[in-house]
Design a protein around this motif. Structure first.
Motif, short mmCIF file in Angstrom:
data_model
loop_
_atom_site.label_atom_id
_atom_site.label_comp_id
_atom_site.label_asym_id
_atom_site.label_seq_id
_atom_site.Cartn_x
_atom_site.Cartn_y
_atom_site.Cartn_z
N ARG A 29 0.83 -1.20 0.00
CA ARG A 29 0.00 0.00 0.00
C ARG A 29 0.87 1.25 0.00
NH1 ARG A 29 -5.03 -0.16 1.22
NH2 ARG A 29 -4.77 -2.03 2.50
N LEU A 66 2.33 1.73 -3.44
CA LEU A 66 1.35 2.27 -4.38
C LEU A 66 1.12 3.76 -4.16
CD1 LEU A 66 -1.27 -0.63 -4.48
CD2 LEU A 66 0.47 -0.06 -6.18
N ARG A 118 1.66 6.31 -7.28
CA ARG A 118 0.62 7.23 -7.74
C ARG A 118 1.13 8.66 -7.80
NH1 ARG A 118 -3.27 9.70 -4.85
NH2 ARG A 118 -2.75 8.49 -3.00
N ALA A 123 -5.00 6.70 -9.39
CA ALA A 123 -5.09 5.44 -8.62
C ALA A 123 -3.95 4.52 -9.02
CB ALA A 123 -6.43 4.75 -8.85
N LEU A 173 -2.87 0.21 -8.20
CA LEU A 173 -3.40 -1.00 -7.58
C LEU A 173 -2.54 -2.21 -7.92
CD1 LEU A 173 -5.05 -2.87 -9.91
CD2 LEU A 173 -6.55 -0.88 -9.81
N SER A 178 -3.26 -6.32 -8.54
CA SER A 178 -4.27 -7.36 -8.73
C SER A 178 -3.56 -8.71 -8.82
CB SER A 178 -5.09 -7.10 -9.98
OG SER A 178 -4.24 -6.99 -11.12
N ILE A 213 -8.59 -7.74 -6.94
CA ILE A 213 -7.93 -6.52 -6.50
C ILE A 213 -7.49 -6.71 -5.06
CG2 ILE A 213 -8.11 -4.02 -6.24
CD1 ILE A 213 -8.49 -5.07 -9.10
N ILE A 234 -5.53 -1.20 -3.37
CA ILE A 234 -5.70 -0.06 -4.27
C ILE A 234 -5.41 1.21 -3.49
CG2 ILE A 234 -8.19 0.08 -3.81
CD1 ILE A 234 -8.47 1.08 -6.76
N SER A 235 -4.70 2.13 -4.11
CA SER A 235 -4.39 3.42 -3.52
C SER A 235 -5.02 4.50 -4.40
CB SER A 235 -2.87 3.63 -3.47
OG SER A 235 -2.55 4.98 -3.16
N PHE A 249 -14.42 3.47 -9.07
CA PHE A 249 -13.15 2.75 -8.91
C PHE A 249 -13.43 1.36 -8.34
CE2 PHE A 249 -9.90 6.47 -8.44
CZ PHE A 249 -10.20 6.86 -9.73
N GLU A 251 -11.12 -2.95 -3.01
CA GLU A 251 -10.22 -4.02 -2.58
C GLU A 251 -11.02 -5.29 -2.33
OE1 GLU A 251 -7.71 -3.03 0.69
OE2 GLU A 251 -6.70 -1.39 -0.37
N SER A 262 -1.40 1.47 -12.73
CA SER A 262 -1.80 2.80 -12.28
C SER A 262 -2.59 3.45 -13.40
CB SER A 262 -0.57 3.64 -11.92
OG SER A 262 -0.96 4.88 -11.35
#
Length: 477
Positions: A36, A39, A43, A50, A52, A54, A63, A66-67, A74, A77, A141
Motif C-alpha cells: 500500500r 502504491l 501514484r 489510482a 493497484l 491485482s 484486487i 488499491i491506492s 473505482f 479491494e 496505475s
C-alpha cells in the motif's frame, strides 16, 4: 514524468523512500501494508489518480490493494472480475501496450460494462513476478484523464516498484502457507488427541517422600519436538488455549489414583488461567489437590483479571506456583503480582550451581524471599548429587529432576511414589521399602547427609532417633 528530480519530488510528497519501510501500527504487519505504501509512492510519482495490485487467481483478477482518493466507479479491494474484464490482464496478454497515455486511442479491446464503467483515461501496468518467474498478477496505475506526461521510462520505474513488492508478496505467501501448515498440525493434535501425559515426581527431600507430581505433555505427532515448541506453535496460530486445556484435562486423569497427600501440578499460561473454561475443569474436583504452575513465557496484560478468576479456586485450596523463576523478568513479575504459594527455581539457575557462586547467591536470595513471604520453593532440573547437596545446604527442601526420577507414564510413576528417595538408589530413583508404605525415614547416603547436618542444630536435651528399614520393609534390629 521522466525527469529524476521530478520523480524525487513526487516521492518526497509521499514521504520518501523511508516511508516504504516505516511500520504503520494501525495495520497488520503484512506484505499488503508495505505494498500500500509502495502504491502511494507510485501514484504520486506518475501523477495518476489510482494505483493497484491485482492477483490472477484462476480465470479471475482479484484486487488486493488499491491506492487512490476514492471514486464511486473505482474498483474496491477484494473485488473479483473475469480476467478478460481487467485492463491489466490485456496488457499481460499483449492486447494492450504497457503504457497508454490516452485510452481514447485504443479501439481493439472489448470490455464488459463493469470494466468500461471504470473511468480510465490513461493507464500503465507491469507484471509482478515471483522468484520462480511465474506471474502473481499486475501492478498498474491509471488516471481519469489522459496523461501526456507519461514516458517509456515510467514503465521501468513501475517495474522496479513491482519487483520490490514481489519480494514482500512472496514472503507473505510463504508466511501464510507456513501459518496454515502450523494450524493444520495443531488441529490434528487436538482432533486426534495425539499427545500423552507423563508425570515427574516432586520430592520433599527433608522427609524423603513424594510431595507431588507434575503433569508434562508429550506430543506424539511427527516431527518429534520438545513440548515447548508445540505450545509455542499453537500460540502462533491462536490455538494455545485449546491445546493447554486439552492437556490439563488429560493430565487430571491420574488424580483419583494418587495418594491423598500427593498433589497434582499442571501447567497453564496466564491467558489460559483467565479463560472461564479453565475454571470448569475443577467443578467436580477438589482444587486443594492441585497446584497450577504459571508459565513464564507470556506477557500478562491484566493481572487483576487473572487473580479475580483464580480467587474462588484459591479460596477452595488451589495453590499457585510460578514456573521457571529466575529465567527472566516475566517470572519475577509473576511472583510479585500473583502472590504464589510455590516458587519453582528454573533449571538454568540450578545447572552447575555447585560450581557457580553467582547462582548460589541468587538461590540464597530466593530461599530468603520465600522464608520471609511464607512461600514454598522447589528446585527444578536437579541432575547431580553435587547440585542436590548444595541446594539442600542452601535450605531448599523440595526438588525435582532426573536425579530423583525422570518423567514417566502414570502406572510406573504410581509404583514409585511408595518408595523413599535415596541418592544410593539405582538410576537416581526412589529406593523401594515396601509395596504399600510411604516411609518418613530417608535411607542411604541422603540419611547420612541429613544426620550430619541436623545433629549440631539439636538442643542438648534432645536425642535424634533413627529407624532403619531393611530389605522388604522388615525393620532391622
Amino acid at each position: 514524468m521522466s525527469d529524476a528530480r521530478q520523480i524525487l519530488e513526487a516521492m518526497n510528497r509521499s514521504g520518501g523512500l523511508l516511508n516504504l519501510f516505516a511500520v504503520d501500527k494501525r495495520e497488520p504487519a503484512s506484505a499488503w501494508s508495505f505494498v500500500r505504501r509502495v502504491l502511494n509512492v507510485v501514484r504520486n510519482c506518475l501523477d495518476m489518480d489510482a494505483a493497484l495490485v491485482s492477483e490472477f487467481v484462476g480465470d479471475r483478477a482479484v484486487i488486493r490493494v488499491i491506492s487512490g482518493p476514492g471514486h464511486p466507479d473505482f474498483p474496491d479491494e477484494g473485488e473479483s472480475m473475469p480476467l478478460t474484464d481487467a485492463y491489466c490482464y490485456h496488457v499481460h496478454a499483449g492486447h494492450l501496450p504497457e503504457m497508454i497515455a490516452d485510452m481514447s486511442a485504443i479501439r481493439n479491446v472489448e470490455l464488459s460494462p463493469r470494466a468500461q464503467a471504470i473511468p480510465v483515461g490513461s493507464h500503465i501496468a507491469v507484471p509482478i513476478r515471483t522468484a520462480d518467474g511465474s506471474v502473481f498478477g499486475m501492478m498498474s496505475s491509471f488516471g481519469v484523464m489522459p496523461n501526456p506526461a507519461l514516458r517509456p521510462s515510467d514503465v521501468h520505474l513501475l517495474q522496479a516498484f513491482a519487483d520490490l513488492s514481489a519480494t514482500e508478496i512472496e514472503r507473505h505467501r510463504e508466511s501464510r502457507q507456513d501459518y496454515l501448515n502450523k494450524r493444520d498440525r495443531i488441529r490434528a493434535v487436538l482432533d486426534g488427541e495425539l499427545f500423552d501425559t507423563v508425570y515427574q515426581p516432586i520430592w520433599n527431600v527433608e522427609r524423603g517422600v513424594v510431595a507431588g507430581v507434575e503433569a508434562l505433555t508429550r506430543v506424539t505427532l511427527e516431527p518429534a519436538r520438545p513440548p515447548d515448541q508445540w505450545f509455542a506453535e499453537a500460540g502462533e496460530v491462536g490455538l494455545s488455549g485449546q491445546l493447554e486445556l486439552a492437556t490439563v484435562r488429560n493430565g487430571c486423569r491420574i488424580l483419583d489414583r494418587l495418594p491423598p497427600d500427593v498433589y497434582l501440578s499442571v501447567n497453564a499460561s496466564p491467558s489460559t488461567l483467565a479463560d472461564p473454561r479453565f475454571q470448569k475443569i475443577f467443578e467436580d474436583e477438589d482444587p486443594g489437590r492441585f497446584v497450577v504452575e504459571i508459565t513464564e513465557h507470556e506477557t500478562v496484560e491484566d493481572y487483576r483479571l487473572i487473580k479475580r478468576r483464580l480467587r474462588p479456586l484459591r479460596n477452595r485450596g488451589l495453590r499457585v506456583a510460578i514456573d521457571d523463576a529466575g529465567a527472566g523478568y516475566a517470572s519475577l513479575k509473576h511472583v510479585l503480582e500473583m502472590e504464589p504459594d510455590i516458587i519453582k527455581l528454573d533449571t538454568a539457575l540450578i545447572r552447575s550451581i555447585d560450581r557457580d557462586a553467582m547462582r548460589q547467591a541468587l538461590a540464597v536470595a530466593m530461599v530468603r524471599f520465600c522464608q520471609e513471604t511464607g512461600t514454598s520453593i522447589v528446585a527444578e532440573g536437579v541432575e547431580t548429587e553435587k547440585e542436590f547437596n548444595v541446594l539442600r545446604d542452601l535450605g531448599v527442601r523440595h526438588m525435582q529432576g532426573y536425579l530423583m526420577g525422570r518423567p514417566d507414564a502414570a502406572d510406573r510413576i504410581l509404583g514409585r511414589i511408595d518408595g523413599a528417595f535415596s541418592l544410593a538408589a539405582p538410576n537416581g530413583g526412589p529406593q523401594r521399602t515396601g509395596e504399600n508404605t510411604r516411609p518418613r525415614i530417608v535411607p542411604g547416603a541422603l540419611l547420612t547427609g541429613l544426620l550430619d547436618r541436623q545433629r549440631p542444630q539439636l538442643p542438648d536435651h534432645l536425642v535424634l532417633g533413627v529407624r532403619h528399614t531393611g530389605i522388604g520393609g522388615i525393620d532391622d534390629p
